[in-house]
Design an enzyme around this catalytic site. Structure first.
Site, PDB file in Angstrom:
ATOM      1  N   ASP A 222      19.566  26.283  27.436  1.00  0.00           N
ATOM      2  CA  ASP A 222      20.324  26.284  29.066  1.00  0.00           C
ATOM      3  C   ASP A 222      20.106  27.330  29.476  1.00  0.00           C
ATOM      4  O   ASP A 222      19.796  28.315  28.795  1.00  0.00           O
ATOM      5  CB  ASP A 222      21.535  25.822  28.565  1.00  0.00           C
ATOM      6  CG  ASP A 222      22.340  25.509  30.174  1.00  0.00           C
ATOM      7  OD1 ASP A 222      22.250  24.247  30.547  1.00  0.00           O
ATOM      8  OD2 ASP A 222      22.822  26.217  30.583  1.00  0.00           O
ATOM      9  N   SER A 223      19.918  27.225  30.831  1.00  0.00           N
ATOM     10  CA  SER A 223      19.802  28.745  31.550  1.00  0.00           C
ATOM     11  C   SER A 223      20.969  28.469  32.659  1.00  0.00           C
ATOM     12  O   SER A 223      21.410  27.659  33.553  1.00  0.00           O
ATOM     13  CB  SER A 223      18.400  28.590  31.978  1.00  0.00           C
ATOM     14  OG  SER A 223      18.138  27.854  32.961  1.00  0.00           O
TER      15      SER A 223
END
Length: 79
Positions: free
Chosen positions: A74-75
């Site tokens: 995830d970012s």
């Protein structure tokens, strides 16, 4: 061993492909907004939110594929 990428991100899939890492895409379908809201309410910063979302995705997919290696990612952009 073919790993599972617990993400719909084409960018992440391309990164793995370019590095000759054989993977299968299995989206986790985690409700990210709900998870983010809960984490933010608990005082989590962007880094912790990102790490927790990645873990949540991989754990959810791992329950369906317990014998496979699952990569969650995830970012989060923090301004």
């Amino acid at each position: 061993m073919k790993i599972i990428l617990a993400s719909k991100s084409e960018v992440r899939k391309n990164i793995l492909d370019k590095n000759n890492i054989d993977c299968e895409v299995v989206p986790s379908n985690v409700d990210e907004d709900q998870a983010k809201e809960s984490l933010e309410a608990a005082g989590a910063d962007s880094l912790l939110i990102s790490k927790n979302l990645a873990e949540l995705k991989s754990v959810k997919v791992s329950k369906t594929y317990p014998e496979r290696l699952v990569l969650g990612a995830d970012s989060v952009v923090s301004l």
